[in-house]
Design a protein around this motif. Structure first.
Motif, PDB file in Angstrom:
ATOM      1  N   GLN A 122       0.805  -1.221   0.000  1.00 21.14           N
ATOM      2  CA  GLN A 122       0.000   0.000   0.000  1.00 21.14           C
ATOM      3  C   GLN A 122       0.839   1.273   0.000  1.00 21.14           C
ATOM      4  O   GLN A 122       0.322   2.339  -0.272  1.00 21.14           O
ATOM      5  CB  GLN A 122      -0.948   0.008   1.200  1.00 21.14           C
ATOM      6  CG  GLN A 122      -2.046  -1.043   1.094  1.00 21.14           C
ATOM      7  CD  GLN A 122      -2.915  -0.836  -0.130  1.00 21.14           C
ATOM      8  OE1 GLN A 122      -3.557   0.192  -0.288  1.00 21.14           O
ATOM      9  NE2 GLN A 122      -2.938  -1.821  -1.016  1.00 21.14           N
ATOM     10  N   TYR A 123       2.133   1.187   0.339  1.00 21.87           N
ATOM     11  CA  TYR A 123       3.016   2.354   0.283  1.00 21.87           C
ATOM     12  C   TYR A 123       4.429   1.919  -0.053  1.00 21.87           C
ATOM     13  O   TYR A 123       4.805   0.760   0.167  1.00 21.87           O
ATOM     14  CB  TYR A 123       3.008   3.150   1.604  1.00 21.87           C
ATOM     15  CG  TYR A 123       3.659   2.419   2.757  1.00 21.87           C
ATOM     16  CD1 TYR A 123       5.050   2.427   2.921  1.00 21.87           C
ATOM     17  CD2 TYR A 123       2.890   1.727   3.683  1.00 21.87           C
ATOM     18  CE1 TYR A 123       5.647   1.749   3.969  1.00 21.87           C
ATOM     19  CE2 TYR A 123       3.478   1.049   4.727  1.00 21.87           C
ATOM     20  CZ  TYR A 123       4.856   1.062   4.872  1.00 21.87           C
ATOM     21  OH  TYR A 123       5.450   0.389   5.913  1.00 21.87           O
ATOM     22  N   SER A 138       1.802   5.827  -2.736  1.00 20.57           N
ATOM     23  CA  SER A 138       0.736   5.117  -2.045  1.00 20.57           C
ATOM     24  C   SER A 138      -0.281   4.619  -3.072  1.00 20.57           C
ATOM     25  O   SER A 138      -0.433   5.197  -4.143  1.00 20.57           O
ATOM     26  CB  SER A 138       0.055   6.071  -1.053  1.00 20.57           C
ATOM     27  OG  SER A 138      -1.097   5.481  -0.497  1.00 20.57           O
ATOM     28  N   ILE A 143      -2.785   9.465   2.802  1.00 21.94           N
ATOM     29  CA  ILE A 143      -2.189   8.506   3.747  1.00 21.94           C
ATOM     30  C   ILE A 143      -2.397   9.016   5.167  1.00 21.94           C
ATOM     31  O   ILE A 143      -2.777  10.168   5.385  1.00 21.94           O
ATOM     32  CB  ILE A 143      -0.680   8.305   3.486  1.00 21.94           C
ATOM     33  CG1 ILE A 143       0.082   9.630   3.660  1.00 21.94           C
ATOM     34  CG2 ILE A 143      -0.441   7.684   2.122  1.00 21.94           C
ATOM     35  CD1 ILE A 143       1.590   9.481   3.723  1.00 21.94           C
TER      36      ILE A 143
END
Length: 171
Positions: A122-123, A138, A143
């Motif tokens: 996710q990042y 991201s 975020i």
């Protein structure tokens, strides 16, 4: 003299695929999970993204074992979308987050994933060949504050100028 010019030409064609001091590419990198769309959350300024908002990067597999790269962002000044197409190849092992990317013919630069959400992808924290190039990517355009602070702290510890970070606007 000819040997010096030849070596200079070879170096410029190979590009800058080094790694900044202290930065270590992630291991257990899974290329297929990294593919797809990423939103740029933060970056250090450089000419090829200057003034852009809503910046994204999309990665897709190539038949030759490389990765197609499409970077896209909106220029409010020109009221238009800008797009750059490139290619990337792994520098070493395919399970290590160190690639060489090119948007300008035979000239390559490092793309180093030095922190990654290994569980969900996710990042990603990404650097170039020196501390002038830094990105936070991201899968979503926003975020948590905790992740933002972690990125700033880790990047600062590695010698990046986090006071110069640009936080990308997304609509």
């Amino acid at each position: 003299m000819r040997i010096s010019l030849f070596l200079l030409l070879i170096f410029s064609l190979i590009g800058c695929t080094g790694i900044p001091d202290g930065v270590t590419p992630v291991t257990d990198f899974e290329e297929k999970r990294y593919l797809g769309k990423w939103y740029e959350i933060a970056r250090l300024d450089h000419s090829f993204e200057r003034g852009l908002s809503q910046v994204t990067a999309e990665y897709a597999s190539r038949n030759d074992g490389g990765i197609d790269v499409i970077n896209r962002g909106f220029s409010a000044e020109k009221n238009e979308w800008k797009e750059a197409e490139g290619i990337a190849y792994f520098v070493g092992k395919r399970d290590e987050g160190h690639l060489r990317a090119s948007f300008f013919g035979p000239f390559y630069g490092s793309y180093i994933v030095f922190d990654l959400d290994h569980e969900n992808y996710q990042y990603a924290f990404v650097s170039g060949y020196n501390t002038s190039y830094l990105w936070l990517l991201s899968r979503t355009p926003a975020i948590s504050q905790t992740l933002k602070e972690r990125f700033i702290q880790k990047s600062q510890e590695l010698g990046f100028d986090t006071n110069a970070l640009i936080f990308t606007e997304h609509n």
